[in-house]
Design a protein around this motif. Structure first.
Motif, PDB file in Angstrom:
ATOM      1  N   ASP A  52       0.868  -1.174   0.000  1.00  0.00           N
ATOM      2  CA  ASP A  52       0.000   0.000   0.000  1.00  0.00           C
ATOM      3  C   ASP A  52       0.902   1.220   0.000  1.00  0.00           C
ATOM      4  OD1 ASP A  52      -2.059  -1.835   0.426  1.00  0.00           O
ATOM      5  OD2 ASP A  52      -2.183  -1.403   2.580  1.00  0.00           O
ATOM      6  N   TYR A  53       0.424   2.330  -0.566  1.00  0.00           N
ATOM      7  CA  TYR A  53       1.195   3.556  -0.381  1.00  0.00           C
ATOM      8  C   TYR A  53       0.315   4.714   0.053  1.00  0.00           C
ATOM      9  CZ  TYR A  53       0.263   4.581  -5.428  1.00  0.00           C
ATOM     10  OH  TYR A  53      -0.306   4.807  -6.663  1.00  0.00           O
ATOM     11  N   TYR A  54       0.902   5.564   0.895  1.00  0.00           N
ATOM     12  CA  TYR A  54       0.241   6.666   1.571  1.00  0.00           C
ATOM     13  C   TYR A  54       0.949   7.966   1.186  1.00  0.00           C
ATOM     14  CZ  TYR A  54      -1.450   3.052   4.900  1.00  0.00           C
ATOM     15  OH  TYR A  54      -2.024   1.950   5.491  1.00  0.00           O
ATOM     16  N   PHE A  55       0.188   9.031   0.979  1.00  0.00           N
ATOM     17  CA  PHE A  55       0.814  10.317   0.682  1.00  0.00           C
ATOM     18  C   PHE A  55      -0.140  11.456   1.019  1.00  0.00           C
ATOM     19  CE2 PHE A  55      -1.299   8.836  -3.132  1.00  0.00           C
ATOM     20  CZ  PHE A  55      -1.936   9.966  -3.642  1.00  0.00           C
ATOM     21  N   PRO A  56       0.407  12.654   1.306  1.00  0.00           N
ATOM     22  CA  PRO A  56      -0.454  13.822   1.544  1.00  0.00           C
ATOM     23  C   PRO A  56      -1.250  14.134   0.288  1.00  0.00           C
ATOM     24  CG  PRO A  56       1.829  14.248   2.197  1.00  0.00           C
ATOM     25  CD  PRO A  56       1.834  12.979   1.426  1.00  0.00           C
ATOM     26  N   THR A  57      -2.556  14.227   0.425  1.00  0.00           N
ATOM     27  CA  THR A  57      -3.408  14.457  -0.738  1.00  0.00           C
ATOM     28  C   THR A  57      -3.029  15.741  -1.456  1.00  0.00           C
ATOM     29  OG1 THR A  57      -5.212  13.303   0.398  1.00  0.00           O
ATOM     30  CG2 THR A  57      -5.799  14.651  -1.511  1.00  0.00           C
ATOM     31  N   GLU A  58      -2.754  16.780  -0.707  1.00  0.00           N
ATOM     32  CA  GLU A  58      -2.316  18.054  -1.280  1.00  0.00           C
ATOM     33  C   GLU A  58      -0.834  18.249  -0.968  1.00  0.00           C
ATOM     34  OE1 GLU A  58      -4.779  21.243   0.010  1.00  0.00           O
ATOM     35  OE2 GLU A  58      -6.653  20.278  -0.639  1.00  0.00           O
ATOM     36  N   HIS A  59      -0.025  18.209  -2.003  1.00  0.00           N
ATOM     37  CA  HIS A  59       1.417  18.417  -1.822  1.00  0.00           C
ATOM     38  C   HIS A  59       2.003  19.010  -3.086  1.00  0.00           C
ATOM     39  CE1 HIS A  59       1.324  14.484  -3.883  1.00  0.00           C
ATOM     40  NE2 HIS A  59       2.495  14.854  -4.383  1.00  0.00           N
ATOM     41  N   GLN A  60       3.164  19.606  -2.946  1.00  0.00           N
ATOM     42  CA  GLN A  60       3.857  20.212  -4.074  1.00  0.00           C
ATOM     43  C   GLN A  60       5.248  19.606  -4.193  1.00  0.00           C
ATOM     44  OE1 GLN A  60       3.814  24.438  -3.346  1.00  0.00           O
ATOM     45  NE2 GLN A  60       1.708  24.672  -4.054  1.00  0.00           N
ATOM     46  N   GLY A  61       5.684  19.413  -5.432  1.00  0.00           N
ATOM     47  CA  GLY A  61       7.033  18.932  -5.680  1.00  0.00           C
ATOM     48  C   GLY A  61       7.198  17.456  -5.368  1.00  0.00           C
ATOM     49  N   PRO A  62       8.320  16.872  -5.765  1.00  0.00           N
ATOM     50  CA  PRO A  62       8.589  15.459  -5.488  1.00  0.00           C
ATOM     51  C   PRO A  62       8.615  15.180  -3.986  1.00  0.00           C
ATOM     52  CG  PRO A  62      10.129  16.340  -7.113  1.00  0.00           C
ATOM     53  CD  PRO A  62       9.405  17.515  -6.541  1.00  0.00           C
ATOM     54  N   LEU A  63       8.041  14.066  -3.591  1.00  0.00           N
ATOM     55  CA  LEU A  63       7.973  13.710  -2.175  1.00  0.00           C
ATOM     56  C   LEU A  63       9.150  12.815  -1.778  1.00  0.00           C
ATOM     57  CD1 LEU A  63       4.195  12.845  -1.706  1.00  0.00           C
ATOM     58  CD2 LEU A  63       5.425  14.747  -0.647  1.00  0.00           C
ATOM     59  N   PRO A  64       9.722  13.050  -0.596  1.00  0.00           N
ATOM     60  CA  PRO A  64      10.672  12.084  -0.049  1.00  0.00           C
ATOM     61  C   PRO A  64       9.946  10.792   0.279  1.00  0.00           C
ATOM     62  CG  PRO A  64      10.119  13.728   1.600  1.00  0.00           C
ATOM     63  CD  PRO A  64       9.476  14.184   0.317  1.00  0.00           C
ATOM     64  N   VAL A  65      10.700   9.717   0.467  1.00  0.00           N
ATOM     65  CA  VAL A  65      10.132   8.370   0.516  1.00  0.00           C
ATOM     66  C   VAL A  65      10.517   7.655   1.808  1.00  0.00           C
ATOM     67  CG1 VAL A  65      10.147   6.096  -0.600  1.00  0.00           C
ATOM     68  CG2 VAL A  65      10.195   8.179  -1.995  1.00  0.00           C
ATOM     69  N   ILE A  66       9.560   6.894   2.353  1.00  0.00           N
ATOM     70  CA  ILE A  66       9.852   5.930   3.408  1.00  0.00           C
ATOM     71  C   ILE A  66       9.332   4.564   2.972  1.00  0.00           C
ATOM     72  CG2 ILE A  66       9.424   5.181   5.787  1.00  0.00           C
ATOM     73  CD1 ILE A  66       9.145   8.094   6.590  1.00  0.00           C
ATOM     74  N   ILE A  67      10.211   3.572   2.983  1.00  0.00           N
ATOM     75  CA  ILE A  67       9.814   2.176   2.800  1.00  0.00           C
ATOM     76  C   ILE A  67       9.601   1.608   4.200  1.00  0.00           C
ATOM     77  CG2 ILE A  67      10.444  -0.086   1.898  1.00  0.00           C
ATOM     78  CD1 ILE A  67      10.315   1.868  -0.348  1.00  0.00           C
ATOM     79  N   ASN A  68       8.379   1.207   4.527  1.00  0.00           N
ATOM     80  CA  ASN A  68       8.099   0.666   5.856  1.00  0.00           C
ATOM     81  C   ASN A  68       7.884  -0.840   5.783  1.00  0.00           C
ATOM     82  OD1 ASN A  68       7.366   1.141   8.780  1.00  0.00           O
ATOM     83  ND2 ASN A  68       5.590   0.008   8.058  1.00  0.00           N
ATOM     84  N   ILE A  69       8.550  -1.570   6.695  1.00  0.00           N
ATOM     85  CA  ILE A  69       8.506  -3.030   6.705  1.00  0.00           C
ATOM     86  C   ILE A  69       7.950  -3.492   8.050  1.00  0.00           C
ATOM     87  CG2 ILE A  69       9.821  -5.133   6.319  1.00  0.00           C
ATOM     88  CD1 ILE A  69      11.997  -3.331   5.026  1.00  0.00           C
ATOM     89  N   HIS A  70       6.817  -4.153   8.028  1.00  0.00           N
ATOM     90  CA  HIS A  70       6.153  -4.572   9.261  1.00  0.00           C
ATOM     91  C   HIS A  70       6.922  -5.689   9.960  1.00  0.00           C
ATOM     92  CE1 HIS A  70       4.712  -8.527   7.888  1.00  0.00           C
ATOM     93  NE2 HIS A  70       4.504  -7.966   6.706  1.00  0.00           N
ATOM     94  N   GLY A  71       6.685  -5.806  11.258  1.00  0.00           N
ATOM     95  CA  GLY A  71       7.237  -6.915  12.027  1.00  0.00           C
ATOM     96  C   GLY A  71       6.234  -8.040  12.163  1.00  0.00           C
ATOM     97  N   GLY A  72       6.560  -8.977  13.063  1.00  0.00           N
ATOM     98  CA  GLY A  72       5.692 -10.128  13.290  1.00  0.00           C
ATOM     99  C   GLY A  72       6.460 -11.408  13.511  1.00  0.00           C
ATOM    100  N   GLY A  73       7.699 -11.273  14.057  1.00  0.00           N
ATOM    101  CA  GLY A  73       8.461 -12.472  14.373  1.00  0.00           C
ATOM    102  C   GLY A  73       8.819 -13.325  13.177  1.00  0.00           C
ATOM    103  N   PHE A  74       8.948 -12.712  11.989  1.00  0.00           N
ATOM    104  CA  PHE A  74       9.281 -13.405  10.744  1.00  0.00           C
ATOM    105  C   PHE A  74       8.151 -14.310  10.252  1.00  0.00           C
ATOM    106  CE2 PHE A  74      13.382 -12.685  12.832  1.00  0.00           C
ATOM    107  CZ  PHE A  74      14.048 -11.975  11.852  1.00  0.00           C
ATOM    108  N   THR A  75       7.195 -14.648  11.109  1.00  0.00           N
ATOM    109  CA  THR A  75       6.184 -15.642  10.779  1.00  0.00           C
ATOM    110  C   THR A  75       4.785 -15.063  10.591  1.00  0.00           C
ATOM    111  OG1 THR A  75       5.615 -16.078  13.093  1.00  0.00           O
ATOM    112  CG2 THR A  75       7.428 -17.347  12.163  1.00  0.00           C
ATOM    113  N   ALA A  76       4.572 -13.828  11.045  1.00  0.00           N
ATOM    114  CA  ALA A  76       3.225 -13.247  11.051  1.00  0.00           C
ATOM    115  C   ALA A  76       3.311 -11.766  10.704  1.00  0.00           C
ATOM    116  CB  ALA A  76       2.562 -13.461  12.416  1.00  0.00           C
ATOM    117  N   GLY A  77       2.223 -11.039  10.970  1.00  0.00           N
ATOM    118  CA  GLY A  77       2.177  -9.615  10.664  1.00  0.00           C
ATOM    119  C   GLY A  77       1.691  -9.350   9.260  1.00  0.00           C
ATOM    120  N   GLY A  78       1.531  -8.072   8.957  1.00  0.00           N
ATOM    121  CA  GLY A  78       1.076  -7.665   7.640  1.00  0.00           C
ATOM    122  C   GLY A  78       0.911  -6.161   7.597  1.00  0.00           C
TER     123      GLY A  78
END
Length: 321
Positions: free
Chosen positions: A50-76
């Protein structure tokens, strides 16, 4: 292995309301979310973001790649909605990434999935109006392990050759929240029901008694390959972490050795424990997130210290055979 997976699924369900009720996320209606984008056809079930961003923004946006946890076996990704909304409110395009879970997907498959997610972001940078020169990667628990591994990979041509990948992007920051980073050290600590051993066997696919013969044994711990190209980092941890005690301290030792800039926030309370900052309402969570917000603002504005030293790849990490 079923016990461990069931335990972390219970944790996800139990903590979901606390971590994702949005009572601490003001102005969430100002964020646009695009869901269930397939970033690779190599695994249609797992390679989704999924990707999230400010609906109203100007110029190129900086980026965060977020990786969920869950003990390697779970999560989402569904369990990190509030966090990604909060990141987006700081002015970032946030990619909330799913990846293969063990034991179905063993090392290094989840890492390769996340590399494919990064490649997808790079490929779509122009279309999505992204600033790849301001790109961070972060995660919590097992996600922090993957974030550290991906940042290490991006900074090491030798590791890229070993894993058979090519990463053209270089991260400008990492966010490491209560992760596991040194597998050998993790196995030395006693955990209830020997959970660390069960997790390791599930992730690597070999009994811990045979880990010395495991073909990838020298490459499962990112702490071995952090070099001076590793990006400035923000670390959150608990000294009495029930799952990852001593692990972030190990990363801090390596970052100090390599002269890599970092900032950190930690607690000593058993009550403010593993991934406490995701609870939002506690005093410690508010302090940690305020510091992280300031770190991200300075990253976005290009105000974090930069490292210019070059790495002699002949001396980088252990010899790769």
């Amino acid at each position: 292995m079923d016990f461990v997976k069931a335990l972390f699924r219970i944790i996800d369900k139990t903590m979901n309301r606390v971590q994702n009720s949005n009572y601490e996320i003001k102005d969430a209606d100002k964020i646009t979310v695009v869901k269930d984008v397939i970033y690779s056809t190599s695994d249609l079930k797992n390679c989704v973001l999924d990707y999230y961003f400010p609906t109203e923004h100007q110029g190129p946006l900086p980026v965060i790649i977020n990786i969920h946890g869950g003990g390697f076996t779970a999560g989402g990704k569904e369990f990190r909605k509030s966090l990604c909304t909060w990141y987006a409110l700081q002015g970032f395009m946030v990619f909330n990434v799913n990846y293969g879970l063990c034991p179905e997907c063993k090392f290094p498959t989840p890492i390769l999935h996340i590399v494919e997610a990064v490649e997808w972001v790079e490929y779509n940078a122009k279309k999505l109006n992204l600033d790849l020169k301001r790109m961070a990667v972060g995660g919590d628990s097992a996600g922090a392990y993957y974030a550290c591994m991906i940042a290490t990979l991006s900074a090491s041509k030798r590791l890229q050759r070993y894993f058979g990948v090519e990463m053209r992007v270089h991260f400008g920051a990492t966010i490491l929240n209560c992760g596991i980073f040194d597998m050998e050290e993790a196995l030395k600590h006693r955990m209830v029901f020997k959970m660390n051993e069960m997790l390791m066997q599930s992730y690597l696919g070999v009994p811990v008694t045979e880990i010395h013969e495991y073909k990838h044994k020298d490459f499962v711990s990112p702490t071995k390959y952090i070099n001076t190209r590793f990006p400035p980092s923000f670390l959150i941890y608990c000294e009495k972490d029930i799952f990852c005690k001593g692990q972030t301290e190990r990363v801090i030792d390596v970052l100090n050795q390599k002269n890599v800039y970092f900032e950190s926030y930690h607690t000593s309370s058993i009550l403010r424990n593993h991934c406490f900052s995701l609870e939002w309402k506690s005093k410690e969570a508010k302090e940690a997130n305020a510091m992280l917000k300031d770190f991200l603002l300075r990253f976005k504005n290009g105000e974090l210290p930069k490292h210019v030293s070059e790495v002699d790849e002949r001396k980088e990490g252990e010899e790769i055979k």
